[in-house]
Motif scaffolding. Structure first.
Motif, PDB file in Angstrom:
ATOM      1  N   UNK A   2      33.807  37.389  55.256  1.00 60.29           N
ATOM      2  CA  UNK A   2      32.730  36.312  54.615  1.00 60.29           C
ATOM      3  C   UNK A   2      31.354  36.913  53.840  1.00 60.29           C
ATOM      4  N   UNK A   3      31.225  38.105  54.449  1.00 59.32           N
ATOM      5  CA  UNK A   3      30.029  38.967  53.645  1.00 59.32           C
ATOM      6  C   UNK A   3      30.206  39.936  52.609  1.00 59.32           C
ATOM      7  N   UNK A   4      31.794  40.106  52.236  1.00 60.26           N
ATOM      8  CA  UNK A   4      32.196  40.963  51.504  1.00 60.26           C
ATOM      9  C   UNK A   4      31.857  40.528  49.992  1.00 60.26           C
ATOM     10  N   UNK A   5      31.618  41.281  49.104  1.00 59.19           N
ATOM     11  CA  UNK A   5      31.441  40.951  47.688  1.00 59.19           C
ATOM     12  C   UNK A   5      32.765  40.788  46.987  1.00 59.19           C
ATOM     13  N   UNK A   6      32.928  39.864  46.249  1.00 61.33           N
ATOM     14  CA  UNK A   6      34.467  39.702  45.525  1.00 61.33           C
ATOM     15  C   UNK A   6      34.286  39.120  43.962  1.00 61.33           C
ATOM     16  N   UNK A   7      34.696  39.950  43.242  1.00 63.31           N
ATOM     17  CA  UNK A   7      34.686  39.826  41.808  1.00 63.31           C
ATOM     18  C   UNK A   7      35.982  39.319  41.279  1.00 63.31           C
ATOM     19  N   UNK A   8      36.029  37.866  40.810  1.00 58.78           N
ATOM     20  CA  UNK A   8      37.047  37.070  40.244  1.00 58.78           C
ATOM     21  C   UNK A   8      37.103  37.426  38.748  1.00 58.78           C
ATOM     22  N   UNK A   9      37.979  38.230  38.009  1.00 58.77           N
ATOM     23  CA  UNK A   9      37.861  38.541  36.643  1.00 58.77           C
ATOM     24  C   UNK A   9      38.764  37.545  35.965  1.00 58.77           C
ATOM     25  N   UNK A  10      38.611  36.222  36.021  1.00 58.94           N
ATOM     26  CA  UNK A  10      38.975  35.141  35.283  1.00 58.94           C
ATOM     27  C   UNK A  10      40.277  34.403  35.503  1.00 58.94           C
ATOM     28  N   UNK A  11      40.485  33.476  34.738  1.00 62.48           N
ATOM     29  CA  UNK A  11      41.487  32.441  34.950  1.00 62.48           C
ATOM     30  C   UNK A  11      42.046  31.887  36.456  1.00 62.48           C
ATOM     31  N   UNK A  12      40.937  31.464  37.029  1.00 66.34           N
ATOM     32  CA  UNK A  12      40.872  30.864  38.184  1.00 66.34           C
ATOM     33  C   UNK A  12      41.863  29.796  38.548  1.00 66.34           C
ATOM     34  N   UNK A  13      42.079  28.955  37.477  1.00 65.94           N
ATOM     35  CA  UNK A  13      43.035  27.896  37.635  1.00 65.94           C
ATOM     36  C   UNK A  13      42.254  26.601  38.025  1.00 65.94           C
ATOM     37  N   UNK A  14      42.921  25.423  37.690  1.00 74.49           N
ATOM     38  CA  UNK A  14      42.381  24.169  37.757  1.00 74.49           C
ATOM     39  C   UNK A  14      42.196  23.604  38.997  1.00 74.49           C
ATOM     40  N   UNK A  15      42.834  24.185  40.201  1.00 72.06           N
ATOM     41  CA  UNK A  15      42.275  24.109  41.361  1.00 72.06           C
ATOM     42  C   UNK A  15      41.315  24.879  41.873  1.00 72.06           C
ATOM     43  N   UNK A  16      40.282  25.400  41.135  1.00 73.46           N
ATOM     44  CA  UNK A  16      39.319  26.472  41.316  1.00 73.46           C
ATOM     45  C   UNK A  16      38.536  26.097  42.358  1.00 73.46           C
ATOM     46  N   UNK A  17      38.234  24.680  43.096  1.00 73.31           N
ATOM     47  CA  UNK A  17      37.473  24.400  44.121  1.00 73.31           C
ATOM     48  C   UNK A  17      37.848  24.857  45.386  1.00 73.31           C
ATOM     49  N   UNK A  18      39.029  25.346  45.374  1.00 76.71           N
ATOM     50  CA  UNK A  18      39.647  25.791  46.605  1.00 76.71           C
ATOM     51  C   UNK A  18      38.777  27.234  47.003  1.00 76.71           C
ATOM     52  N   UNK A  19      38.512  27.731  46.038  1.00 78.51           N
ATOM     53  CA  UNK A  19      37.624  29.151  46.252  1.00 78.51           C
ATOM     54  C   UNK A  19      36.663  28.929  47.198  1.00 78.51           C
ATOM     55  N   UNK A  20      35.813  27.772  47.187  1.00 79.02           N
ATOM     56  CA  UNK A  20      34.828  27.490  48.059  1.00 79.02           C
ATOM     57  C   UNK A  20      35.216  27.402  49.529  1.00 79.02           C
ATOM     58  N   UNK A  21      36.570  27.591  49.875  1.00 81.88           N
ATOM     59  CA  UNK A  21      36.950  27.574  51.365  1.00 81.88           C
ATOM     60  C   UNK A  21      37.373  29.110  51.686  1.00 81.88           C
ATOM     61  N   UNK A  22      37.220  29.745  50.787  1.00 77.86           N
ATOM     62  CA  UNK A  22      37.643  31.210  50.803  1.00 77.86           C
ATOM     63  C   UNK A  22      36.545  32.277  51.253  1.00 77.86           C
ATOM     64  N   UNK A  23      36.637  33.211  51.924  1.00 81.10           N
ATOM     65  CA  UNK A  23      35.600  34.008  52.335  1.00 81.10           C
ATOM     66  C   UNK A  23      34.931  34.907  51.177  1.00 81.10           C
TER      67      UNK A  23
END
Length: 161
Positions: free
Chosen positions: A43-64
């Motif tokens: 939950x408190x780790x830092x994660x860098x997403x380097x692009x092209x998350x996809x049209x269902x990008x809102x699912x990232x809200x549920x990921x730690x």
């Protein structure tokens, strides 16, 4: 706290070629990437997403993880959606590129590696190429190259390009 990197999740619309060569359906790939993310990132780790998350990008809200986004070419296509992404508060920051200071130097984070300087002063961390190899001094964190999972900073710096 650990720092992680991932790119090219394409949640909700996996590239056809990816499905073909992986032997998995788009839904199976989405589920595998998400499960691997949950397995690795706290939950408190830092994660860098380097692009092209996809049209269902809102699912990232549920990921730690504390998430930062470097916009990919697919993330920039629709200005209205880009504004939604920035306003969503899913990501701590949303940028086109970023220089990240780490022990021993700097990393230049970008989606398309060709948009980095020809001879950057830092290691270039990117997505976009999917399963294609990177040039020397560049490291891809596309899920096609990382076993469908985020890659920890220490893993990234010790593997070959």
């Amino acid at each position: 706290m650990p720092t992680w990197f991932i790119a090219d999740t394409h949640f909700g619309k996996q590239p056809g070629g990816r499905c073909k060569w992986s032997g998995m359906s788009a839904g199976e790939l989405d589920a595998l990437i998400e499960a691997n993310w949950r397995d690795r990132v706290a939950e408190n780790d830092v994660i860098w997403h380097l692009g092209d998350i996809g049209p269902d990008w809102r699912r990232l809200a549920t990921l730690p993880g504390v998430k930062h986004l470097i916009l990919g070419n697919d993330d920039k296509k629709d200005k209205e959606e880009r504004a939604e992404i920035e306003a969503s508060r899913i990501f701590e920051t949303v940028r086109n590129r970023h220089r990240l200071e780490v022990d021993g130097g700097s990393l230049f984070l970008i989606h398309i590696p060709a948009e980095a300087k020809r001879k950057p002063a830092h290691e270039v961390i990117h997505g976009h190429l999917h399963h294609l190899p990177s040039v020397p001094g560049h490291r891809s964190v596309s899920v096609d190259r990382t076993g469908w999972a985020p890659q920890r900073l220490e893993e990234l710096l010790t593997r070959s390009s």
